[in-house]
Design a protein around this motif. Structure first.
Motif, PDB file in Angstrom:
ATOM      1  N   THR A 170     -13.037   0.256   4.112  1.00 26.02           N
ATOM      2  CA  THR A 170     -12.111   1.094   3.348  1.00 26.02           C
ATOM      3  C   THR A 170     -12.646   2.514   3.228  1.00 26.02           C
ATOM      4  OG1 THR A 170     -11.296  -0.815   2.132  1.00 26.02           O
ATOM      5  CG2 THR A 170     -10.893   1.335   1.153  1.00 26.02           C
ATOM      6  N   THR A 171     -13.926   2.663   2.976  1.00 28.01           N
ATOM      7  CA  THR A 171     -14.527   3.993   2.843  1.00 28.01           C
ATOM      8  C   THR A 171     -14.425   4.767   4.153  1.00 28.01           C
ATOM      9  OG1 THR A 171     -16.087   3.121   1.228  1.00 28.01           O
ATOM     10  CG2 THR A 171     -16.626   5.243   2.228  1.00 28.01           C
ATOM     11  N   ILE A 172     -14.767   4.117   5.256  1.00 30.17           N
ATOM     12  CA  ILE A 172     -14.701   4.774   6.569  1.00 30.17           C
ATOM     13  C   ILE A 172     -13.254   5.086   6.929  1.00 30.17           C
ATOM     14  CG2 ILE A 172     -15.153   4.462   9.037  1.00 30.17           C
ATOM     15  CD1 ILE A 172     -17.673   4.946   7.324  1.00 30.17           C
ATOM     16  N   ALA A 173     -12.344   4.159   6.642  1.00 30.32           N
ATOM     17  CA  ALA A 173     -10.927   4.388   6.938  1.00 30.32           C
ATOM     18  C   ALA A 173     -10.402   5.594   6.167  1.00 30.32           C
ATOM     19  CB  ALA A 173     -10.109   3.146   6.613  1.00 30.32           C
ATOM     20  N   GLU A 174     -10.756   5.702   4.891  1.00 29.34           N
ATOM     21  CA  GLU A 174     -10.286   6.842   4.096  1.00 29.34           C
ATOM     22  C   GLU A 174     -10.887   8.148   4.604  1.00 29.34           C
ATOM     23  OE1 GLU A 174      -9.404   8.269  -0.433  1.00 29.34           O
ATOM     24  OE2 GLU A 174     -10.696   6.525  -0.146  1.00 29.34           O
ATOM     25  N   VAL A 213      -3.912  -0.783   8.051  1.00 29.13           N
ATOM     26  CA  VAL A 213      -4.101   0.319   7.108  1.00 29.13           C
ATOM     27  C   VAL A 213      -2.734   0.867   6.733  1.00 29.13           C
ATOM     28  CG1 VAL A 213      -5.060   2.629   6.758  1.00 29.13           C
ATOM     29  CG2 VAL A 213      -6.357   0.924   8.037  1.00 29.13           C
ATOM     30  N   THR A 214      -2.492   0.995   5.432  1.00 27.71           N
ATOM     31  CA  THR A 214      -1.257   1.587   4.923  1.00 27.71           C
ATOM     32  C   THR A 214      -1.618   2.771   4.042  1.00 27.71           C
ATOM     33  OG1 THR A 214      -0.190  -0.582   4.948  1.00 27.71           O
ATOM     34  CG2 THR A 214       0.878   1.146   3.659  1.00 27.71           C
ATOM     35  N   LEU A 215      -1.062   3.926   4.355  1.00 24.76           N
ATOM     36  CA  LEU A 215      -1.278   5.143   3.587  1.00 24.76           C
ATOM     37  C   LEU A 215       0.040   5.571   2.952  1.00 24.76           C
ATOM     38  CD1 LEU A 215      -3.269   7.300   6.182  1.00 24.76           C
ATOM     39  CD2 LEU A 215      -4.207   5.967   4.309  1.00 24.76           C
ATOM     40  N   SER A 216      -0.027   6.102   1.736  1.00 18.77           N
ATOM     41  CA  SER A 216       1.151   6.697   1.114  1.00 18.77           C
ATOM     42  C   SER A 216       0.708   7.858   0.243  1.00 18.77           C
ATOM     43  CB  SER A 216       1.930   5.660   0.299  1.00 18.77           C
ATOM     44  OG  SER A 216       1.125   5.130  -0.726  1.00 18.77           O
ATOM     45  N   ASP A 227      -3.240   5.836  11.948  1.00 21.11           N
ATOM     46  CA  ASP A 227      -3.748   5.343  13.232  1.00 21.11           C
ATOM     47  C   ASP A 227      -5.255   5.529  13.334  1.00 21.11           C
ATOM     48  OD1 ASP A 227      -1.131   4.733  13.929  1.00 21.11           O
ATOM     49  OD2 ASP A 227      -0.863   6.514  15.193  1.00 21.11           O
ATOM     50  N   ALA A 228      -5.732   6.728  12.985  1.00 22.84           N
ATOM     51  CA  ALA A 228      -7.169   7.006  13.047  1.00 22.84           C
ATOM     52  C   ALA A 228      -7.940   6.124  12.068  1.00 22.84           C
ATOM     53  CB  ALA A 228      -7.429   8.485  12.743  1.00 22.84           C
ATOM     54  N   ALA A 229      -7.386   5.920  10.881  1.00 20.66           N
ATOM     55  CA  ALA A 229      -8.050   5.082   9.878  1.00 20.66           C
ATOM     56  C   ALA A 229      -8.136   3.631  10.348  1.00 20.66           C
ATOM     57  CB  ALA A 229      -7.296   5.162   8.551  1.00 20.66           C
TER      58      ALA A 229
END
Length: 177
Positions: A72-76, A109-112, A53-55
């Protein structure tokens, strides 16, 4: 009759409960461990959702500022600040689409990452958890009643306790990093 069966299997009635307990104890312990691991995975999934959510919000802010090259850099960076652990075989995917459903854009954004296996290592392979979040980028349709202007001030606009604002024709904006 039953006692004869136990004598045939175990040789005596005296040690039969101990033997049966010893045979079933690893199964019981592994089931307890699986329950503990499952609870841990659910908690990790919730934490990963917070990071996603924050990303997504951070990437949407960059898209609104026309900085798609650093989304992508800021999201990570924001995901890591909120609990995402890329060192656990992590993967982040940021997708931006222009002009979606009347909005100026949409960020997904998808994180795993791998989940921890404490007790279930013996019976399970690696477990992956993932979370996805979406943020819509729109043009503000109103002015800002509250505006934090200091670019470097931490907490340029803060609230505490239960805040109830009634501002139907304006919003809040912060120009601080």
């Amino acid at each position: 009759m039953r006692g004869d069966f136990i004598k045939i299997i175990f040789g005596s009635e005296k040690g039969s409960i101990t033997t049966m307990s010893a045979m079933t104890m690893p199964v019981v312990m592994e089931m307890v461990g699986l329950g503990i691991d499952s609870s841990n995975w659910i908690m990790n999934k919730q934490n990963l959702q917070t990071a996603a959510d924050a990303a997504a919000i951070a990437a949407a802010w960059e898209a609104a500022r026309q900085h798609e090259d650093v989304m992508t850099t800021i999201a990570e960076t924001e995901a890591v600040h909120n609990g995402y652990q890329p060192e656990r075989n992590g993967d982040i995917r940021v997708r931006y689409s222009d002009n979606v459903s009347g909005a100026t854009g949409e960020v997904t954004v998808t994180l795993s990452q791998d989940a921890d296996l404490f007790f279930s290592k013996l019976i399970m392979a690696d477990v992956r958890i993932s979370a996805s979040a979406r943020a819509i980028v729109t043009e503000p349709g109103y002015d800002f009643c509250i505006l934090g202007l200091d670019e470097d001030e931490s907490g340029a606009v803060t609230t505490s306790g239960n805040v109830d604002l009634s501002m139907p024709d304006c919003g809040i904006a912060v120009n601080s990093d």
